[in-house]
Design a protein around this motif. Structure first.
Motif, PDB file in Angstrom:
ATOM      1  N   GLU A 156      -4.794  20.853 -27.247  1.00  0.00           N
ATOM      2  CA  GLU A 156      -3.493  21.279 -26.742  1.00  0.00           C
ATOM      3  C   GLU A 156      -2.848  20.188 -25.891  1.00  0.00           C
ATOM      4  O   GLU A 156      -1.648  19.971 -25.951  1.00  0.00           O
ATOM      5  N   GLU A 157      -3.663  19.501 -25.094  1.00  0.00           N
ATOM      6  CA  GLU A 157      -3.132  18.423 -24.257  1.00  0.00           C
ATOM      7  C   GLU A 157      -2.688  17.230 -25.107  1.00  0.00           C
ATOM      8  O   GLU A 157      -1.677  16.600 -24.801  1.00  0.00           O
ATOM      9  N   ILE A 158      -3.427  16.939 -26.166  1.00  0.00           N
ATOM     10  CA  ILE A 158      -3.036  15.854 -27.076  1.00  0.00           C
ATOM     11  C   ILE A 158      -1.699  16.191 -27.735  1.00  0.00           C
ATOM     12  O   ILE A 158      -0.805  15.344 -27.834  1.00  0.00           O
ATOM     13  N   ALA A 174       7.996   6.511 -32.560  1.00  0.00           N
ATOM     14  CA  ALA A 174       7.080   5.953 -31.558  1.00  0.00           C
ATOM     15  C   ALA A 174       5.701   6.599 -31.600  1.00  0.00           C
ATOM     16  O   ALA A 174       4.768   6.123 -30.946  1.00  0.00           O
ATOM     17  N   ILE A 175       5.567   7.658 -32.374  1.00  0.00           N
ATOM     18  CA  ILE A 175       4.289   8.367 -32.423  1.00  0.00           C
ATOM     19  C   ILE A 175       3.352   7.682 -33.412  1.00  0.00           C
ATOM     20  O   ILE A 175       3.694   7.480 -34.570  1.00  0.00           O
ATOM     21  N   VAL A 198      -0.587   7.696 -28.990  1.00  0.00           N
ATOM     22  CA  VAL A 198      -1.022   8.971 -28.411  1.00  0.00           C
ATOM     23  C   VAL A 198      -2.333   8.775 -27.650  1.00  0.00           C
ATOM     24  O   VAL A 198      -2.480   9.253 -26.520  1.00  0.00           O
ATOM     25  N   ALA A 199      -3.263   8.029 -28.250  1.00  0.00           N
ATOM     26  CA  ALA A 199      -4.540   7.773 -27.581  1.00  0.00           C
ATOM     27  C   ALA A 199      -4.319   7.030 -26.262  1.00  0.00           C
ATOM     28  O   ALA A 199      -4.896   7.384 -25.232  1.00  0.00           O
ATOM     29  N   VAL A 211      -8.937   5.586 -29.551  1.00  0.00           N
ATOM     30  CA  VAL A 211      -8.291   6.004 -30.800  1.00  0.00           C
ATOM     31  C   VAL A 211      -9.217   6.926 -31.589  1.00  0.00           C
ATOM     32  O   VAL A 211      -8.793   7.963 -32.112  1.00  0.00           O
ATOM     33  N   GLY A 212     -10.485   6.581 -31.659  1.00  0.00           N
ATOM     34  CA  GLY A 212     -11.450   7.396 -32.398  1.00  0.00           C
ATOM     35  C   GLY A 212     -11.571   8.810 -31.857  1.00  0.00           C
ATOM     36  O   GLY A 212     -11.845   9.745 -32.614  1.00  0.00           O
TER      37      GLY A 212
END
Length: 108
Positions: free
Chosen positions: A9-11, A26-27, A32-33, A40-41
């Motif tokens: 949910e936070e991501i 931009a996504i 996002v990571a 990233v993983g």
């Protein structure tokens, strides 16, 4: 430094924040990571692709707008989500629209 994000949910919330501030282009999983303060993983542990992440973010927005439960708004992919949205809008296409124009009194 940003606090580390620890839930799906936070991501999704971070993804929506990036879209709001910088636009959809931009996504990326990397952006996002970075914004989440995680590797990233780690994002791939929650979402297998950028498409899945975008679909979840858009799905979350529609749940909020239409006050839908998770079971009412569970899409397998982005295309299914868009098809549902298009079909939902079509339901209301026969409702008459009222247009109000506001002009200065000198232009009437």
């Amino acid at each position: 430094m940003n606090p580390t994000v620890t839930s799906k949910e936070e991501i999704i919330a971070v993804c929506q924040k990036i879209a709001k501030e910088r636009g959809l282009e931009a996504i990326s999983i990397r952006s996002v990571a970075s914004e989440c303060g995680m590797a990233v993983g780690s994002v791939y542990n929650y979402f297998s692709s950028k498409s899945e992440l975008l679909c979840a973010a858009i799905e979350n927005i529609w749940k909020d707008i239409f006050h839908m439960s998770a079971s009412q708004c569970a899409f397998s992919d982005f295309v299914e989500c868009l098809n549902w949205l298009f079909d939902s809008v079509q339901i209301y296409s026969d409702i008459p629209r009222i247009t109000i124009s506001v002009f200065p009194s000198s232009e009437r």
